[in-house]
Design a protein around this motif. Structure first.
Motif, mmCIF file in Angstrom:
data_model
loop_
_atom_site.group_PDB
_atom_site.id
_atom_site.type_symbol
_atom_site.label_atom_id
_atom_site.label_comp_id
_atom_site.label_asym_id
_atom_site.label_seq_id
_atom_site.Cartn_x
_atom_site.Cartn_y
_atom_site.Cartn_z
ATOM 1 N N PRO A 98 0.231 5.364 -2.412
ATOM 2 C CA PRO A 98 1.221 4.741 -1.514
ATOM 3 C C PRO A 98 1.587 5.642 -0.327
ATOM 4 N N ILE A 99 1.514 6.960 -0.534
ATOM 5 C CA ILE A 99 1.822 7.881 0.580
ATOM 6 C C ILE A 99 0.739 7.739 1.653
ATOM 7 N N ALA A 100 -0.532 7.707 1.203
ATOM 8 C CA ALA A 100 -1.636 7.527 2.159
ATOM 9 C C ALA A 100 -1.534 6.155 2.829
ATOM 10 N N GLU A 101 -1.192 5.144 2.036
ATOM 11 C CA GLU A 101 -1.095 3.783 2.593
ATOM 12 C C GLU A 101 -0.042 3.721 3.699
ATOM 13 N N ASP A 102 1.103 4.343 3.447
ATOM 14 C CA ASP A 102 2.186 4.376 4.441
ATOM 15 C C ASP A 102 1.713 5.022 5.732
ATOM 16 N N PHE A 103 1.057 6.180 5.557
ATOM 17 C CA PHE A 103 0.595 6.949 6.715
ATOM 18 C C PHE A 103 -0.465 6.164 7.501
ATOM 19 N N LEU A 104 -1.271 5.381 6.772
ATOM 20 C CA LEU A 104 -2.366 4.648 7.432
ATOM 21 C C LEU A 104 -1.934 3.243 7.857
ATOM 22 N N ASP A 105 -0.666 2.949 7.701
ATOM 23 C CA ASP A 105 -0.164 1.599 7.984
ATOM 24 C C ASP A 105 -0.559 1.076 9.376
ATOM 25 N N PRO A 106 -0.549 1.940 10.416
ATOM 26 C CA PRO A 106 -0.927 1.409 11.748
ATOM 27 C C PRO A 106 -2.401 1.004 11.843
ATOM 28 N N TYR A 107 -3.193 1.265 10.815
ATOM 29 C CA TYR A 107 -4.636 1.011 10.913
ATOM 30 C C TYR A 107 -5.068 -0.092 9.939
ATOM 31 N N PRO A 108 -5.158 -1.330 10.428
ATOM 32 C CA PRO A 108 -5.589 -2.423 9.529
ATOM 33 C C PRO A 108 -7.033 -2.256 9.076
ATOM 34 N N ASN A 109 -7.781 -1.387 9.728
ATOM 35 C CA ASN A 109 -9.187 -1.138 9.358
ATOM 36 C C ASN A 109 -9.312 -0.161 8.184
ATOM 37 N N ALA A 110 -8.179 0.312 7.647
ATOM 38 C CA ALA A 110 -8.225 1.277 6.527
ATOM 39 C C ALA A 110 -7.626 0.640 5.279
ATOM 40 N N ARG A 111 -8.299 0.844 4.144
ATOM 41 C CA ARG A 111 -7.811 0.278 2.868
ATOM 42 C C ARG A 111 -7.822 1.393 1.826
ATOM 43 N N VAL A 112 -6.712 1.532 1.115
ATOM 44 C CA VAL A 112 -6.637 2.534 0.042
ATOM 45 C C VAL A 112 -6.643 1.796 -1.289
ATOM 46 N N VAL A 113 -7.521 2.198 -2.203
ATOM 47 C CA VAL A 113 -7.476 1.607 -3.544
ATOM 48 C C VAL A 113 -7.301 2.722 -4.572
ATOM 49 N N VAL A 114 -6.597 2.384 -5.649
ATOM 50 C CA VAL A 114 -6.420 3.361 -6.728
ATOM 51 C C VAL A 114 -7.547 3.152 -7.724
ATOM 52 N N ALA A 115 -8.409 4.146 -7.836
ATOM 53 C CA ALA A 115 -9.537 4.051 -8.782
ATOM 54 C C ALA A 115 -10.159 5.427 -8.944
ATOM 55 N N ASP A 116 -10.871 5.576 -10.050
ATOM 56 C CA ASP A 116 -11.673 6.776 -10.276
ATOM 57 C C ASP A 116 -13.051 6.483 -9.687
ATOM 58 N N ILE A 117 -13.544 7.335 -8.819
ATOM 59 C CA ILE A 117 -14.851 7.074 -8.208
ATOM 60 C C ILE A 117 -15.965 7.098 -9.266
ATOM 61 N N LEU A 118 -15.698 7.760 -10.377
ATOM 62 C CA LEU A 118 -16.708 7.818 -11.438
ATOM 63 C C LEU A 118 -16.341 6.865 -12.568
#
Ligand code: SAM
Length: 314
Positions: free
Chosen positions: A104-124
Motif C-alpha cells: 500500500p505504501i508503494a501504491e500510494d506513492f505510485l498513485d499519479p501513474y495509472p500505468n503502474a500496478r502493484v500486486v501482493v504476491a511471491d514471485i516464486l
C-alpha cells in the motif's frame, strides 16, 4: 546521503530528452513514518534494503533502456523508489511485492501513474517455478523486461527461472549483490563459473553496468551491489534443449575439478560411452570439466543426449 563508491556516478548520467522532470520524492522521513505506522522492521530474509538514493534509482531505470509503452515486471517494489522512475518513463509496470505492509505504501506513492500496478504476491511459486498467476499477466512471446533491485534470497532462482522460460524476457536489468554479479559475468575455469552462469548464457548476454556502495541503501547491506543488464540472445534454442544443456552442465560441474573422462564415466556408468563421446567431440579426456567453453559444453550435451544420458540417471 553519502557518496557512491561506484566507478560511474549515477548523477552524471544525462536526463533523456523525452523525459520531463519529475517532482522530487517526498522526504525519507515521510516513508519512515509510514513504515513505522504499519510496524515494519526490515527483514534480512526478504532482502529488504531500500535504495534511498534517487539518482541511483533513476540511473537504473535508464540502464534498463525501456521506453514508453514497454511492459516491465519489477520484483519487490518495496516503497516504490525504483518503480516511480519506471512508471515515469511511461512503461506498463507490474510490480510484485511479497510484503503486504509495503504494497500500500508503494501504491500510494505510485498513485499519479495509472500505468503502474502493484500486486501482493511471491514471485516464486516454489524453488523451481515462477508464480504462474504473475506469468499469466505478462505479454506473450517474452515481450517484457525484468527491472528490479532483486532481493538477495531469490535473485539467483528468479534469474535462472526467467532464462529457462519458453520465451525469456527481452532484457533483465537487475541490481544484485556483487558476488552474484560475478557469477553471471564469470568465464570458464574461474571459481565463479558454474551452473547459474552456464544456464543464463544460453539465453542472455550479460553486461556489468555499475557498482553501488552500501551507503545508498537503508538499511545498509554488508556488501557491494552491482547493476547487471542481460540482453536476450537471438535465435534461442527451444526451452527443452536449453534445460537439457543446463542439467548436463550442472551435472558435469558437480565434479568440476576432475577430468572429463572420469566425470563422464560416472555419468554414463560406462568408460566406453565416455570415451566414445569425447572422441566424437574431439575433446581430450584429461580436460577439467570447469575449463570447457559453452560451445564445447553444448556439443557434449547433444552428444550425451544421443548416447542416451538423461538428467535423472546420474
Ligand atoms: N525496489 C525497492 C528499492 O529498490 O528500494 C526494494 C528492493 S528490496 C532489495 C527487495 C524487495 O523485494 C523488498 O521489498 C521485499 O519485500 C521484496 N521481496 C522479497 N522476496 C520477494 C519475493 N519472493 N517476491 C516478491 N517480492 C519479494
Amino acid at each position: 546521503m553519502s557518496g557512491d563508491s561506484s566507478r560511474e556516478d549515477p548523477a552524471a548520467q544525462p536526463r533523456a530528452s523525452s523525459e520531463p522532470p519529475r517532482a522530487p520524492r517526498p522526504a525519507w522521513s515521510e516513508f519512515r513514518a509510514a513504515l513505522e505506522g504499519v510496524g515494519f522492521r526490515p527483514s534480512r530474509q526478504l532482502g529488504q534494503n531500500f535504495l534511498l538514493d534517487e539518482n541511483a534509482a533513476r540511473a537504473i531505470a535508464r540502464d534498463a533502456q525501456v521506453e514508453s509503452g514497454d511492459f516491465v515486471l519489477e520484483v519487490g517494489p518495496g516503497c516504490g523508489f525504483l518503480s516511480v522512475h519506471l512508471a515515469h518513463a511511461g512503461v506498463h509496470l507490474l510490480a510484485v511485492e511479497i510484503d503486504e505492509r509495503l504494497a500500500p505504501i508503494a501504491e500510494d506513492f505510485l498513485d499519479p501513474y495509472p500505468n503502474a500496478r502493484v500486486v501482493v504476491a511471491d514471485i516464486l511459486e516454489s524453488k523451481h517455478s515462477l508464480n504462474a498467476s504473475v506469468l499469466s499477466d505478462l505479454p506473450p512471446e517474452g515481450a517484457w523486461h525484468l527491472v528490479s533491485n532483486l532481493p538477495y534470497s531469490v535473485s539467483a532462482p528468479v534469474l535462472a527461472l526467467c532464462a529457462g522460460l519458453e520465451c525469456p524476457p527481452i532484457s533483465m536489468t537487475v541490481l544484485i549483490q556483487d558476488e552474484v554479479a560475478q557469477r553471471l559475468l564469470a568465464g570458464p575455469g574461474t571459481r565463479e563459473w558454474g551452473p547459474l552462469t552456464v544456464g543464463l548464457l544460453q539465453s542472455f548476454i550479460p553486461e556489468r553496468i555499475r557498482g553501488l556502495g552500501p551507503a545508498l541503501f537503508w538499511p545498509r547491506p554488508k556488501v557491494q551491489s552491482t547493476v547487471v543488464r542481460l540482453t536476450r540472445r537471438e535465435n534461442l534454442a527451444p526451452a527443452e534443449d536449453r534445460r537439457f544443456r543446463s542439467s548436463f552442465a550442472a551435472r558435469l560441474l558437480r565434479q568440476r575439478r576432475q577430468s572429463l573422462a572420469r566425470v563422464l564415466k560416472d555419468m554414463f556408468r560406462s568408460a566406453e560411452k565416455a570415451g566414445q563421446l569425447l572422441e566424437s567431440r574431439g575433446i581430450g579426456g584429461a580436460v577439467r570439466a570447469d575449463n570447457l567453453t559453452p560451445g564445447d559444453l553444448w556439443g557434449l550435451a547433444e552428444g550425451a543426449r544421443g548416447l542416451g544420458w538423461r538428467p535423472e540417471e546420474s
